[in-house]
Scaffold this active site. Sequence first.
Site, mmCIF file in Angstrom:
data_model
loop_
_atom_site.group_PDB
_atom_site.id
_atom_site.type_symbol
_atom_site.label_atom_id
_atom_site.label_comp_id
_atom_site.label_asym_id
_atom_site.label_seq_id
_atom_site.Cartn_x
_atom_site.Cartn_y
_atom_site.Cartn_z
ATOM 1 N N ASP A 100 0.861 -1.177 0.000
ATOM 2 C CA ASP A 100 0.000 0.000 0.000
ATOM 3 C C ASP A 100 0.904 1.235 0.000
ATOM 4 O O ASP A 100 1.805 1.333 -0.827
ATOM 5 C CB ASP A 100 -0.953 -0.055 1.203
ATOM 6 C CG ASP A 100 -1.950 1.086 1.248
ATOM 7 O OD1 ASP A 100 -2.949 1.034 0.511
ATOM 8 O OD2 ASP A 100 -1.726 2.038 2.033
ATOM 9 N N HIS A 302 -6.896 -6.332 -1.270
ATOM 10 C CA HIS A 302 -5.877 -5.307 -1.042
ATOM 11 C C HIS A 302 -4.838 -5.693 0.007
ATOM 12 O O HIS A 302 -3.711 -5.211 -0.038
ATOM 13 C CB HIS A 302 -6.561 -4.006 -0.618
ATOM 14 C CG HIS A 302 -5.620 -2.851 -0.473
ATOM 15 N ND1 HIS A 302 -4.880 -2.356 -1.526
ATOM 16 C CD2 HIS A 302 -5.289 -2.100 0.612
ATOM 17 C CE1 HIS A 302 -4.142 -1.341 -1.107
ATOM 18 N NE2 HIS A 302 -4.373 -1.160 0.189
#
Length: 330
Positions: A100, A302
């Site tokens: 991320d 994610h």
Amino acid sequence: MNVEHRDIEVNGIRLHVAEQGSGPLVLLLHGFPETWYSWRHQFDPLVGAGYRVVAPDQRGYARSDRPEDVAAYTLPHLVGDVVGLIAALGEKEAVLVGHDWGAPVAWATAMMRPDLVRGVAGLSVPPFPPAMMPTPSANRHMYGEGFYQVYFQEPGRADAELAADIASFMRRILVGASGDNPETDEPRLWMVPEGGTLLDALPPADELPSWLTEEDVAAFARDHAAHGARAFTGGLDWYRNTERNQELMAPFQGRGIDVPALYMVGDMDLVTVMRGIPELREVLPLIAPRLHADVTLPGCGHWTQQERPDEVNAALLDFLAHVEAEGGSE
């Protein structure tokens, strides 16, 4: 997992680190809204393969210092923390693994200081060319006011909303952005409804997927909760510097990633449906000529290293062996 914890002074701030093992240094850099704990599944396999593994709470997060000035969270500041941390750990170089927001930090460090980086792996976020990361103004034009990165720009608003019930927020965002979101079978962006909050865009998360336990949620919530209403302000301030980063990274336009590289992403990751990402992946070998692999994990959302630790660990160990064989940045 026999992880040790301590604080290290870096660039005038205190960073909390979790560390284990001995050997060549591997730095694990988390993203939003996580902590060192997001790498809990990587320690033992990497240590067992002969590496020294260190995962900091990055600037503004959890047990690390949280400068008050929004401008203290620019990409050069974050790269500076990595550079300082390598030195403070008594090392001359490291392999960087970022997820991320940790991925842009890892990519930028490899680009700006290849002398310190033996190899770099990015999870979820690919390496954007310098000064080309999407800005709030561009995102507002592409997606509208409801796009989560635009919503994050207003000081204090998202801060208070996300910190109102930290455990609930962590549950909802971890489930909602995962490949196990019960409300969708395809990746989708976080869009805040008009007059609503980010929580309104996420499922209630009454049941946790198999890769996430109540203890995991509690571990994240506990480290953030010490900061009350400002629990997520430091992390949100990273987003509030993306326009400024465009100016600060402009001198590096034309630079690529010169060290061995690895990219991994889940096909259910919301990043994959952001505009420009498919095109960017097509030119990864031009940005990172020593790209070892571009890995897609089916069904993974994610939270790459948490959702698919076995696959991620196998890919990282393969990459680390490749780095050793290649001789790193030499």
